[in-house]
Write an enzyme that holds these catalytic residues in place. Structure first.
Site, PDB file in Angstrom:
ATOM      1  N   HIS A   1       0.800  -1.223   0.000  1.00 57.89           N
ATOM      2  CA  HIS A   1       0.000   0.000   0.000  1.00 57.89           C
ATOM      3  C   HIS A   1       0.838   1.282   0.000  1.00 57.89           C
ATOM      4  O   HIS A   1       0.519   2.254   0.692  1.00 57.89           O
ATOM      5  CB  HIS A   1      -0.961   0.014   1.180  1.00 57.89           C
ATOM      6  CG  HIS A   1      -2.013  -1.056   1.121  1.00 57.89           C
ATOM      7  ND1 HIS A   1      -2.532  -1.524  -0.060  1.00 57.89           N
ATOM      8  CD2 HIS A   1      -2.650  -1.747   2.117  1.00 57.89           C
ATOM      9  CE1 HIS A   1      -3.445  -2.457   0.193  1.00 57.89           C
ATOM     10  NE2 HIS A   1      -3.530  -2.617   1.499  1.00 57.89           N
TER      11      HIS A   1
ATOM     12  N   HIS B   1      -9.603   1.720   1.051  1.00 56.67           N
ATOM     13  CA  HIS B   1      -9.477   0.555   1.939  1.00 56.67           C
ATOM     14  C   HIS B   1     -10.534   0.551   3.041  1.00 56.67           C
ATOM     15  O   HIS B   1     -10.244   0.214   4.194  1.00 56.67           O
ATOM     16  CB  HIS B   1      -8.074   0.547   2.557  1.00 56.67           C
ATOM     17  CG  HIS B   1      -7.555  -0.819   2.893  1.00 56.67           C
ATOM     18  ND1 HIS B   1      -8.087  -1.594   3.888  1.00 56.67           N
ATOM     19  CD2 HIS B   1      -6.545  -1.552   2.357  1.00 56.67           C
ATOM     20  CE1 HIS B   1      -7.415  -2.724   3.981  1.00 56.67           C
ATOM     21  NE2 HIS B   1      -6.477  -2.729   3.050  1.00 56.67           N
TER      22      HIS B   1
ATOM     23  N   GLU C   1     -11.489  -3.928  -2.511  1.00 50.91           N
ATOM     24  CA  GLU C   1     -10.633  -2.862  -3.039  1.00 50.91           C
ATOM     25  C   GLU C   1     -10.504  -3.001  -4.551  1.00 50.91           C
ATOM     26  O   GLU C   1      -9.817  -3.907  -5.032  1.00 50.91           O
ATOM     27  CB  GLU C   1      -9.258  -2.939  -2.378  1.00 50.91           C
ATOM     28  CG  GLU C   1      -9.296  -2.906  -0.864  1.00 50.91           C
ATOM     29  CD  GLU C   1      -8.068  -3.565  -0.261  1.00 50.91           C
ATOM     30  OE1 GLU C   1      -6.945  -3.041  -0.474  1.00 50.91           O
ATOM     31  OE2 GLU C   1      -8.223  -4.613   0.408  1.00 50.91           O
TER      32      GLU C   1
END
Length: 380
Positions: free
Chosen positions: A134, A208, A346
């Site tokens: 991420h 998220h 996601e």
């Protein structure tokens, strides 16, 4: 003028004024509202923006572009917050779960935090074992975004801006990012992502948010029914990096082509579920990359009747079943979060795409504009 006609005109004027006043009041109620949420250690103020439209209520932090609360009604019209999160800034700063965060530069994992682009190898921040997750240790989820509220016709929303400088977390190029959150008059939550760069780089932006349609802090999502329009998924190795295979879901616990309870097969003993401690996999959407968002997922909570439908133009969606929630985190309701108390969907390009030539490319070059859209529609 006779009195009867005058009365009609006066009455009509009064009604018109009342209607205009009511319209102004409704417009005012849709205006984004900003309030102080907290202050970082360096003195930077973090604000919370509140939006309401079409029965949906959304609260977003300037820190991390985080969805701090998402309230939608159940079959009886009763609102509940269906997103996991905290009631204070310190918990978000200390957290490692990415609750509600805007993710960048690169959503999901890149193997060994390394990729090669145009013959040059780039070493990224490593924050998930030997991999980058991420965007690295200080991804977009930890940055304070510039935020502007807006109204556009019947819609209300926020523009969020962040500039990621060349070399930040090891990524090449200065990336200028704009993310727009819109609540439509129908109560849909739309996310539009845009980015430009001054050097070739890779980009994979996503959100998220952890969902529990029964209400945050209400317990497990294992009875939620999920449908995914995906006949294949990408199996992973022990580090949750895709192996490169596009495996068929048919005959496996990964088959959500028809509505199925999330928990029905989660303990089936499939090697991929054992490795990830549940679902934490990219599903290869049947539609592929599309010019416009298309419906790809439906989530339903039988208890409340709430439903979430997701449309996107992206080729994949990461389904994560909250496997690493361990009971140590206290959410905004004051209740602890345990394994399976929320799930993420996601929308994305596939994990580790920069190192997988067979996967859709995530490369962005100068002169190009990265654009992608995901729409969340709520109902009962």
């Amino acid at each position: 003028m006779d009195m009867s006609r005058r009365s009609v005109i006066v009455g009509a004027t009064a009604v018109g004024v009342a209607a205009a006043t009511a319209g102004t009041a409704r417009a005012a109620s849709r205006q984004p509202v900003r309030e102080l949420f907290g202050t970082l250690a360096d003195g930077t103020k973090v604000h919370r923006w509140s939006l309401e439209n079409g029965g949906t209520r959304l609260k977003v932090l300037s820190y991390g572009g985080i969805v701090q609360s998402l309230e939608i009604p159940d079959r009886h019209g009763r609102h509940a917050n269906v997103s996991l999160g905290y009631d204070n800034l310190a918990a978000y700063v200390a957290g490692t779960t990415f609750f509600g965060a805007t993710i960048g530069r690169y959503g999901n994992r890149i193997a060994k935090g390394r990729f090669t682009l145009d013959g040059r190898t780039h070493q990224l921040s490593v924050n998930d074992g030997e991999n980058s997750l991420h965007g690295g240790a200080r991804g977009f989820d930890t940055r304070v975004w510039d935020v502007e509220g807006f109204t556009a016709g019947p819609d209300v929303g926020l523009h969020l801006y962040h500039t990621s400088v060349d070399g930040e977390m090891g990524y090449p190029g200065t990336l200028r990012t704009k993310v727009t959150f819109t609540l439509t008059r129908h109560g849909d939550w739309r996310i539009d992502y845009e980015a430009t760069t001054d050097r070739p780089t890779v980009v994979n932006l996503t959100n998220h948010t952890y969902y529990n349609l029964a209400g945050e802090g209400s317990g497990s999502i294992h009875d939620h029914e999920l449908t995914l329009r995906a006949a294949r998924y990408t199996p992973t190795d022990a580090g949750l990096i895709p192996t490169g295979e596009l495996a068929r879901v048919a005959g496996t616990p990964f088959d959500f082509r028809r509505a199925k309870a999330v928990g029905r097969d989660i303990r089936a003993g499939h090697p991929q579920l054992v490795t990830a401690k549940g679902f934490d996999h990219n599903f290869v959407l049947d539609k592929g990359v599309t010019a416009r968002p298309e419906h790809i997922a439906t989530l339903r909570d039988p208890r409340s009747g709430r439903t979430l439908k997701i449309a996107t133009d992206q080729p994949g969606v990461q389904f994560y079943s909250g496997n690493f929630l361990d009971g140590s985190l206290v959410g905004s309701s004051g209740r602890t979060y345990r394994q399976g108390d929320g799930l993420c969907l996601e929308t994305q390009h596939f994990p580790d795409s920069p190192n997988q030539p067979s996967f859709p490319s995530t490369v962005l070059r100068p002169g190009q504009t990265y654009r992608t859209t995901t729409i969340h529609s709520f109902g009962v």
